[in-house]
Design an enzyme around this catalytic site. Structure first.
Site, PDB file in Angstrom:
ATOM      1  N   GLU A  65       3.815   3.208   1.992  1.00  0.00           N
ATOM      2  CA  GLU A  65       4.490   1.898   1.864  1.00  0.00           C
ATOM      3  C   GLU A  65       5.936   2.048   2.394  1.00  0.00           C
ATOM      4  O   GLU A  65       6.538   3.101   2.235  1.00  0.00           O
ATOM      5  CB  GLU A  65       4.519   1.568   0.362  1.00  0.00           C
ATOM      6  N   LYS A 121       1.641  -7.228   0.377  1.00  0.00           N
ATOM      7  CA  LYS A 121       1.459  -6.791  -1.017  1.00  0.00           C
ATOM      8  C   LYS A 121       1.422  -7.990  -1.971  1.00  0.00           C
ATOM      9  O   LYS A 121       2.346  -8.816  -1.981  1.00  0.00           O
ATOM     10  CB  LYS A 121       2.603  -5.857  -1.388  1.00  0.00           C
ATOM     11  N   CYS A 153       0.522   0.149  -2.816  1.00  0.00           N
ATOM     12  CA  CYS A 153       1.073   0.701  -4.049  1.00  0.00           C
ATOM     13  C   CYS A 153       0.580   0.042  -5.334  1.00  0.00           C
ATOM     14  O   CYS A 153      -0.531   0.258  -5.756  1.00  0.00           O
ATOM     15  CB  CYS A 153       2.597   0.716  -3.981  1.00  0.00           C
TER      16      CYS A 153
END
Ligand code: CDV
Length: 338
Positions: free
Chosen positions: A47, A131, A187
């Protein structure tokens, strides 16, 4: 092996607030080259790979904050063509390696925590993921420079592309004439069952996930504020492996996780845990260091079949009519006290 594929996680060690982009790019290109020497076909990076993990800082200087994003507008074209990072994507194409890589995206209208999957054959972006689950807070815990804040809610908008799987057509020949079905997470997303199941329902065979997971942030986690650094690290590693192995298993897919690891600024430690997990939930390869490192395995996508066709045959065993709450409710609604 019916559908073999050599894949790797590109773990990236410490990147400090003062580390230059040029140095980071040089390290990423070296990882690409080492992967190519070992005939890797798909390489997953972490990330926000091109910079340090800036959401841990409370940044008041707009210019500094802006420097952590890649500008991707109608004028610049896709990230692969933007001046700060195009050398990385060019090299991946020259070497013929598919890559997933995460970065801060600035569209001019909004900023996202994004990862692209780029074909090693054509250099085209095959999929872009933003995300969905942004952890942390909009305000800093405190202004002590030793505190690891988590200000993603301040610096990014929540992802708006959902969980859209795609075919990595670039890998079709390598994989016995059938393109792998790929999904992407970033993540914190890996801790939420919902995204994995959305991908499971699209038949995903390889889930790619890059992350920055702090190894010590009691203010973020809550609980024992006097937890030792060793215990906090252990817990963070345990939860990372727990969710990835469990979700890979229940959705019958491989997962490649790539860590930004190391001790940023010599005071913000991140866990490693880069690994390749098979559809039965076993770790088939994992990191040995906390530095720049390739974690490589040759996998067979046919190994997804057993879970997809039997234990977790979703079409046969799921009861969606029983799961209404999952889509209807956001938070917890306990039953009434009688
Ligand atoms: N970058 C992240 O999303 N990190 C989070 C936090 C909560 C440590 C994670 O889930 O790993």
């Amino acid at each position: 092996m019916g559908r073999p594929l050599k894949v790797a996680a590109a773990q990236v060690g410490a990147v400090h607030r003062t580390t230059s982009r040029a140095e980071v790019l040089e390290r990423l290109v070296k990882l690409l080259q080492d992967a190519s020497t070992q005939d890797v076909k798909l390489l997953v990076f972490p990330e926000t790979t091109f910079t340090t993990f800036f959401p841990r800082y409370y940044i008041t200087d707009d210019e500094e904050l802006a420097s952590y994003y890649e500008y991707e507008t109608a004028e610049t074209g896709p990230v692969t063509q933007t001046k700060n990072v195009k050398a990385f994507f060019q090299r991946a194409k020259e070497l013929g390696i598919d890559v997933q890589i995460g970065y801060g995206e600035d569209t001019g209208n909004g900023r996202y925590n994004t990862a692209v999957y780029v074909s090693g054959k054509t250099g085209d972006v095959l999929n872009k993921y933003r995300k969905v689950h942004l952890p942390g807070s909009t305000e800093p815990f405190d202004l002590n420079p030793n505190t690891t804040n988590q200000l993603e809610k301040k610096y990014f908008l929540p992802g708006n592309y959902g969980f859209q799987a795609f075919r990595a057509s670039s890998l079709k020949e390598t994989c016995g004439g059938s393109s792998p079905i790929v999904g992407q997470l970033i993540c914190n997303d890996r801790r939420w069952a919902e995204g994995w199941r959305c991908y499971g329902l699209q038949g995903v065979e390889i889930l790619c996930c890059g992350y920055n997971t702090t190894a010590y942030a009691p203010q973020l986690w809550g609980g024992d504020q006097n937890i030792s650094r060793e215990k906090a690290y252990e817990e963070a590693m345990f939860h990372h492996k727990l969710v990835v192995q469990a979700h890979a298993y229940t959705n019958s897919m491989f997962c490649i996780t790539a860590a930004r690891a190391g001790n940023d600024d010599d005071r913000h430690p991140l866990i490693p845990g880069s690994m390749i997990v098979d559809p039965e939930g076993h770790i088939v390869a994992e990191n040995k260091t906390e530095e720049d490192e390739l974690v490589i395995a040759t996998i067979d996508l046919d190994d997804c079949k057993q879970g997809k066709e039997r234990t977790f045959n979703l079409g046969k065993h799921r009861r969606p009519e029983m799961y209404g709450r999952l889509a209807e409710e956001g938070g917890v609604k306990p039953p009434p006290e009688v």
